[in-house]
Design a protein around this motif. Sequence first.
Motif, PDB file in Angstrom:
ATOM      1  N   GLY A 269       0.765  -1.146  -0.069  1.00 55.80           N
ATOM      2  CA  GLY A 269      -0.031   0.108   0.050  1.00 55.80           C
ATOM      3  C   GLY A 269       0.922   1.340   0.015  1.00 55.80           C
ATOM      4  O   GLY A 269       1.879   1.249  -0.418  1.00 55.80           O
ATOM      5  N   ALA A 270       0.277   2.420   0.474  1.00 58.32           N
ATOM      6  CA  ALA A 270       1.073   3.778   0.647  1.00 58.32           C
ATOM      7  C   ALA A 270       2.003   3.453   1.604  1.00 58.32           C
ATOM      8  O   ALA A 270       2.184   2.915   2.651  1.00 58.32           O
ATOM      9  N   LEU A 271       3.366   4.082   1.008  1.00 54.12           N
ATOM     10  CA  LEU A 271       4.499   3.904   1.814  1.00 54.12           C
ATOM     11  C   LEU A 271       4.943   5.118   2.437  1.00 54.12           C
ATOM     12  O   LEU A 271       5.301   5.647   3.611  1.00 54.12           O
ATOM     13  N   ALA A 272       5.161   6.415   1.381  1.00 51.56           N
ATOM     14  CA  ALA A 272       5.478   7.810   1.640  1.00 51.56           C
ATOM     15  C   ALA A 272       5.007   8.445   0.561  1.00 51.56           C
ATOM     16  O   ALA A 272       4.951   8.112  -0.573  1.00 51.56           O
ATOM     17  N   GLU A 273       4.941   9.825   0.867  1.00 52.55           N
ATOM     18  CA  GLU A 273       4.461  10.859  -0.145  1.00 52.55           C
ATOM     19  C   GLU A 273       5.523  11.305  -1.320  1.00 52.55           C
ATOM     20  O   GLU A 273       5.410  11.017  -2.479  1.00 52.55           O
ATOM     21  N   ILE A 274       6.852  11.311  -0.805  1.00 56.58           N
ATOM     22  CA  ILE A 274       7.897  11.783  -1.620  1.00 56.58           C
ATOM     23  C   ILE A 274       7.598  12.862  -2.473  1.00 56.58           C
ATOM     24  O   ILE A 274       7.574  12.809  -3.595  1.00 56.58           O
ATOM     25  N   PRO A 275       7.312  14.119  -1.995  1.00 57.54           N
ATOM     26  CA  PRO A 275       6.912  15.205  -2.840  1.00 57.54           C
ATOM     27  C   PRO A 275       8.089  15.667  -3.811  1.00 57.54           C
ATOM     28  O   PRO A 275       7.699  16.163  -4.887  1.00 57.54           O
ATOM     29  N   ASP A 276       9.184  15.198  -3.295  1.00 54.02           N
ATOM     30  CA  ASP A 276      10.371  15.946  -4.338  1.00 54.02           C
ATOM     31  C   ASP A 276      11.330  14.723  -4.520  1.00 54.02           C
ATOM     32  O   ASP A 276      12.337  14.263  -3.639  1.00 54.02           O
ATOM     33  N   PRO A 277      11.126  13.636  -5.362  1.00 53.00           N
ATOM     34  CA  PRO A 277      11.899  12.614  -5.445  1.00 53.00           C
ATOM     35  C   PRO A 277      13.430  12.735  -5.733  1.00 53.00           C
ATOM     36  O   PRO A 277      14.320  11.865  -5.324  1.00 53.00           O
ATOM     37  N   ALA A 278      13.728  13.942  -6.379  1.00 54.06           N
ATOM     38  CA  ALA A 278      15.207  14.229  -6.607  1.00 54.06           C
ATOM     39  C   ALA A 278      15.866  14.582  -5.178  1.00 54.06           C
ATOM     40  O   ALA A 278      16.964  14.041  -4.985  1.00 54.06           O
ATOM     41  N   HIS A 279      15.021  15.154  -4.310  1.00 58.72           N
ATOM     42  CA  HIS A 279      15.741  15.445  -3.259  1.00 58.72           C
ATOM     43  C   HIS A 279      16.010  14.255  -2.371  1.00 58.72           C
ATOM     44  O   HIS A 279      17.146  13.466  -1.654  1.00 58.72           O
ATOM     45  N   GLN A 280      15.013  13.169  -2.296  1.00 54.97           N
ATOM     46  CA  GLN A 280      15.090  11.715  -1.880  1.00 54.97           C
ATOM     47  C   GLN A 280      16.423  11.039  -2.249  1.00 54.97           C
ATOM     48  O   GLN A 280      17.116  10.435  -1.708  1.00 54.97           O
ATOM     49  N   ALA A 281      16.513  11.169  -3.706  1.00 52.17           N
ATOM     50  CA  ALA A 281      17.736  10.507  -4.283  1.00 52.17           C
ATOM     51  C   ALA A 281      19.072  11.068  -3.944  1.00 52.17           C
ATOM     52  O   ALA A 281      19.827  10.364  -3.611  1.00 52.17           O
ATOM     53  N   SER A 282      18.981  12.536  -3.587  1.00 50.59           N
ATOM     54  CA  SER A 282      20.094  13.101  -3.142  1.00 50.59           C
ATOM     55  C   SER A 282      20.441  12.787  -1.974  1.00 50.59           C
ATOM     56  O   SER A 282      21.791  12.495  -1.347  1.00 50.59           O
ATOM     57  N   LEU A 283      19.438  12.550  -0.979  1.00 47.63           N
ATOM     58  CA  LEU A 283      19.893  11.786   0.292  1.00 47.63           C
ATOM     59  C   LEU A 283      20.340  10.528   0.317  1.00 47.63           C
ATOM     60  O   LEU A 283      21.248   9.994   1.009  1.00 47.63           O
ATOM     61  N   TYR A 284      19.942   9.689  -0.850  1.00 44.41           N
ATOM     62  CA  TYR A 284      20.489   8.322  -0.767  1.00 44.41           C
ATOM     63  C   TYR A 284      21.997   8.478  -1.314  1.00 44.41           C
ATOM     64  O   TYR A 284      22.991   7.726  -1.075  1.00 44.41           O
TER      65      TYR A 284
END
Length: 264
Positions: free
Chosen positions: A63-78
């Motif tokens: 099901g729903a896990l996270a909204e991730i409004p800014d996927p690029a930011h998420q990736a930069s954290l990775y």
Amino acid sequence: MVLADLTAGAVDDAERRAVLRPLAEVEKAALARPAAQDALAALAPASRVKIIAEVKRASPSRGALAEIPDPAHQASLYETGGASAISVLTEERRFGGSLADLEAVTERVSLPVLRKDFIATPYQVLEARAAGADLALLIVAGLERRTLEELHALVLELGMTPLVETHTADELETAIDLGASLIGVNARNLSTFELDRDLFGRLVDRIPAGTVKVAESAVLAPADVAHYRAAGADVVLIGEALVTGDPVATLQSFLAAGDERSTS
Ligand SMILES: O=P(O)(O)OC[C@@H](O)[C@@H](O)c1c[nH]c2ccccc12
């Protein structure tokens, strides 16, 4: 069969996009891109386990896990946390992804990026490259042998790296026959959604030397990374744990867990 439905839906959506953006146009955009990164080199076996970190909003099983409004930011954290590559789910219907997510991520990070989707047509492969992807997922269970061969060849022709995903010994044999250099074993059965964390360990010995071995799914805790590493994984692909927890701290603890020598 769920995998067939997911694939049919993804192909349907791609056909709809193709009305607005015909294949010739996407092909032109794909060929105009700077060369794809050497993902195989980035994921090559090393003294430390490597992680492909996934941008994933939802899944049919969880099901729903996270909204991730800014996927690029998420990736930069990775990237900050020490990932070796990024995976972006672009399937829209059940995983809440999009090609726009993929494009945003490839623009932001310097790591190789995987298009994670139910790819079954050349159009989808070209879209991946046009969006800047360096790798494309090919799921053996979802594809006819001829189609798999064609798509595998096209991914390579475009300078990308195919990640060939398997879930059984037979599928693994197909991946090996294909000459795949990067093979994944998904702990999750995409038709029943059942999880089997020991599947990787049971199949790994069949994978020829020189192949990069990826354990996919079901990593929720550091011990799961240690488990896959001890079984022989070069790379672990992780989604849920990274979108529901602090991505940097989680990646760091997972990478450290991969360093621990197994006592068994
Ligand atoms: O969220 P997890 O359990 O860490 O799993 C990530 C990844 O392996 C999973 O998203 C996945 C593996 N193969 C797929 C094929 C299609 C869609 C999704 C997947």
